[in-house]
Design a protein around this motif. Sequence first.
Motif, PDB file in Angstrom:
ATOM      1  N   LEU A   1      30.706  27.739  21.630  1.00 41.89           N
ATOM      2  CA  LEU A   1      29.627  26.841  22.038  1.00 41.89           C
ATOM      3  C   LEU A   1      28.889  26.275  20.825  1.00 41.89           C
ATOM      4  O   LEU A   1      28.503  25.096  20.820  1.00 41.89           O
ATOM      5  CB  LEU A   1      28.649  27.592  22.951  1.00 41.89           C
ATOM      6  CG  LEU A   1      29.207  28.022  24.313  1.00 41.89           C
ATOM      7  CD1 LEU A   1      28.175  28.843  25.077  1.00 41.89           C
ATOM      8  CD2 LEU A   1      29.612  26.807  25.135  1.00 41.89           C
ATOM      9  N   GLU A   2      28.687  27.099  19.794  1.00 41.63           N
ATOM     10  CA  GLU A   2      27.991  26.615  18.596  1.00 41.63           C
ATOM     11  C   GLU A   2      28.817  25.569  17.859  1.00 41.63           C
ATOM     12  O   GLU A   2      28.273  24.584  17.360  1.00 41.63           O
ATOM     13  CB  GLU A   2      27.660  27.787  17.668  1.00 41.63           C
ATOM     14  CG  GLU A   2      26.480  28.606  18.134  1.00 41.63           C
ATOM     15  CD  GLU A   2      25.973  29.556  17.072  1.00 41.63           C
ATOM     16  OE1 GLU A   2      26.219  29.301  15.873  1.00 41.63           O
ATOM     17  OE2 GLU A   2      25.328  30.551  17.440  1.00 41.63           O
ATOM     18  N   GLU A   3      30.127  25.804  17.772  1.00 45.15           N
ATOM     19  CA  GLU A   3      30.987  24.805  17.119  1.00 45.15           C
ATOM     20  C   GLU A   3      30.932  23.484  17.875  1.00 45.15           C
ATOM     21  O   GLU A   3      30.850  22.410  17.264  1.00 45.15           O
ATOM     22  CB  GLU A   3      32.424  25.322  17.047  1.00 45.15           C
ATOM     23  CG  GLU A   3      33.388  24.419  16.301  1.00 45.15           C
ATOM     24  CD  GLU A   3      33.906  23.250  17.115  1.00 45.15           C
ATOM     25  OE1 GLU A   3      34.060  22.147  16.556  1.00 45.15           O
ATOM     26  OE2 GLU A   3      34.148  23.440  18.330  1.00 45.15           O
ATOM     27  N   ALA A   4      30.969  23.572  19.211  1.00 51.71           N
ATOM     28  CA  ALA A   4      30.890  22.353  20.015  1.00 51.71           C
ATOM     29  C   ALA A   4      29.544  21.658  19.816  1.00 51.71           C
ATOM     30  O   ALA A   4      29.483  20.430  19.708  1.00 51.71           O
ATOM     31  CB  ALA A   4      31.101  22.697  21.497  1.00 51.71           C
ATOM     32  N   SER A   5      28.469  22.445  19.738  1.00 46.07           N
ATOM     33  CA  SER A   5      27.135  21.868  19.538  1.00 46.07           C
ATOM     34  C   SER A   5      27.022  21.199  18.174  1.00 46.07           C
ATOM     35  O   SER A   5      26.512  20.082  18.051  1.00 46.07           O
ATOM     36  CB  SER A   5      26.065  22.956  19.677  1.00 46.07           C
ATOM     37  OG  SER A   5      26.120  23.561  20.950  1.00 46.07           O
ATOM     38  N   LEU A   6      27.499  21.899  17.132  1.00 49.49           N
ATOM     39  CA  LEU A   6      27.430  21.342  15.780  1.00 49.49           C
ATOM     40  C   LEU A   6      28.253  20.064  15.664  1.00 49.49           C
ATOM     41  O   LEU A   6      27.799  19.058  15.087  1.00 49.49           O
ATOM     42  CB  LEU A   6      27.929  22.369  14.766  1.00 49.49           C
ATOM     43  CG  LEU A   6      27.017  23.570  14.473  1.00 49.49           C
ATOM     44  CD1 LEU A   6      27.748  24.573  13.600  1.00 49.49           C
ATOM     45  CD2 LEU A   6      25.733  23.114  13.798  1.00 49.49           C
ATOM     46  N   SER A   7      29.473  20.095  16.199  1.00 51.16           N
ATOM     47  CA  SER A   7      30.332  18.917  16.116  1.00 51.16           C
ATOM     48  C   SER A   7      29.772  17.764  16.947  1.00 51.16           C
ATOM     49  O   SER A   7      29.887  16.597  16.567  1.00 51.16           O
ATOM     50  CB  SER A   7      31.753  19.262  16.583  1.00 51.16           C
ATOM     51  OG  SER A   7      32.331  20.234  15.742  1.00 51.16           O
ATOM     52  N   PHE A   8      29.155  18.066  18.077  1.00 51.22           N
ATOM     53  CA  PHE A   8      28.533  17.037  18.904  1.00 51.22           C
ATOM     54  C   PHE A   8      27.420  16.335  18.127  1.00 51.22           C
ATOM     55  O   PHE A   8      27.213  15.127  18.260  1.00 51.22           O
ATOM     56  CB  PHE A   8      27.975  17.654  20.184  1.00 51.22           C
ATOM     57  CG  PHE A   8      27.312  16.659  21.102  1.00 51.22           C
ATOM     58  CD1 PHE A   8      28.072  15.800  21.871  1.00 51.22           C
ATOM     59  CD2 PHE A   8      25.927  16.591  21.189  1.00 51.22           C
ATOM     60  CE1 PHE A   8      27.469  14.880  22.719  1.00 51.22           C
ATOM     61  CE2 PHE A   8      25.316  15.672  22.028  1.00 51.22           C
ATOM     62  CZ  PHE A   8      26.093  14.819  22.797  1.00 51.22           C
ATOM     63  N   LEU A   9      26.715  17.111  17.288  1.00 52.58           N
ATOM     64  CA  LEU A   9      25.649  16.541  16.468  1.00 52.58           C
ATOM     65  C   LEU A   9      26.180  15.896  15.196  1.00 52.58           C
ATOM     66  O   LEU A   9      25.415  15.302  14.440  1.00 52.58           O
ATOM     67  CB  LEU A   9      24.638  17.636  16.097  1.00 52.58           C
ATOM     68  CG  LEU A   9      23.860  18.267  17.255  1.00 52.58           C
ATOM     69  CD1 LEU A   9      23.044  19.447  16.761  1.00 52.58           C
ATOM     70  CD2 LEU A   9      22.966  17.244  17.935  1.00 52.58           C
ATOM     71  N   GLY A  10      27.503  16.029  14.952  1.00 55.43           N
ATOM     72  CA  GLY A  10      28.095  15.481  13.746  1.00 55.43           C
ATOM     73  C   GLY A  10      27.901  16.349  12.522  1.00 55.43           C
ATOM     74  O   GLY A  10      28.047  15.885  11.384  1.00 55.43           O
ATOM     75  N   LEU A  11      27.589  17.649  12.726  1.00 49.50           N
ATOM     76  CA  LEU A  11      27.306  18.557  11.612  1.00 49.50           C
ATOM     77  C   LEU A  11      28.296  19.713  11.529  1.00 49.50           C
ATOM     78  O   LEU A  11      28.097  20.633  10.735  1.00 49.50           O
ATOM     79  CB  LEU A  11      25.878  19.124  11.743  1.00 49.50           C
ATOM     80  CG  LEU A  11      24.747  18.095  11.674  1.00 49.50           C
ATOM     81  CD1 LEU A  11      23.419  18.754  12.012  1.00 49.50           C
ATOM     82  CD2 LEU A  11      24.689  17.473  10.285  1.00 49.50           C
ATOM     83  N   GLY A  12      29.341  19.668  12.328  1.00 49.28           N
ATOM     84  CA  GLY A  12      30.299  20.772  12.340  1.00 49.28           C
ATOM     85  C   GLY A  12      31.531  20.452  11.529  1.00 49.28           C
ATOM     86  O   GLY A  12      31.453  19.980  10.390  1.00 49.28           O
TER      87      GLY A  12
END
Length: 307
Positions: free
Chosen positions: A237-248
């Motif tokens: 979930l954190e990876e998905a959240s970070l990538s969604f924000l463009g920071l992963g």
Amino acid sequence: MAIGEARFNRRLDKIRQLEESGVLKQKKKGSRALAKFKSNKLAVVGLIIFAIIFLACVFAPLVTPYNPETVDLLNILKPPSPEHWFGTDKVGRDLFARCLYGGRISILVAGGGALGGAAVGVLLGCFAGYKGGWFDKVTMRLSEIFMSFPQLILVLMLVSIMGQSTKNIIIIFMITGWGGVYRQARAAMLSIREEEYVQALHAFGLSDLVICFKHMLPNALSPIIVNITINVAAFILEEASLSFLGLGVPLAVPTWGNILNASQDMYTLQNAWWMWAPVGIVISLFVMSISFVGDGIRDTTDSSMQG
């Protein structure tokens, strides 16, 4: 009759030998644990869902003929169809292929971060709980410092310092995920180190490392394994959240979060639901399946829940 009786006696002797060596008890214990896991229907369903998604991602080239990076300008934003099961994105790339290939990276990042953090937490927690003293105090304070920050905020801060890459995200998850495993390993060692068999091992002159990691750690693995499953689900979930924000993980790398990142605009959310709904369902099912499996492992290994 004599031949049959001799065979029976040989089998009886073999059973006695297995009982004396403890092999038979281990097999019975394993059979009971497996039966206990099978009786948990949600755990079995979770294991099946996990296996389907995991194997589909691992064997993605055999599951889909499409390349996740191939652009097809003649099939832009096509809805799901027999040809493209999850539809296509804004440049005509097959979303089913991107979901499978992206799952590889997302699972690698989450699994690598969880296992790496668990290795650090177990190493520090076992030795701190067993030895105590200044090492225990220092590592305990260090874990409290890391766990006092909201994890997502700490991850964002470390990403801004270390930069975006698959390797860096795994390292960041290791740094932020070792605290919980450390505390569980330490607590288990504190309760086990006063057991009689540990005192006997001391009397035989075994080294601290052998006693701690060879004889005590196997008795403390159950809660640690459950914690690892929880961390894998959380890191997905954190990876998905970070990538969604463009920071992963860099946007050029297909991951579940990066697929969602391409669906941020209002037009896509309202008119191209297939760009975010299928991968969102896959993420939810995968995280849910890991949670179910973790609950099943906990119920199987927790002595207080044995029937």
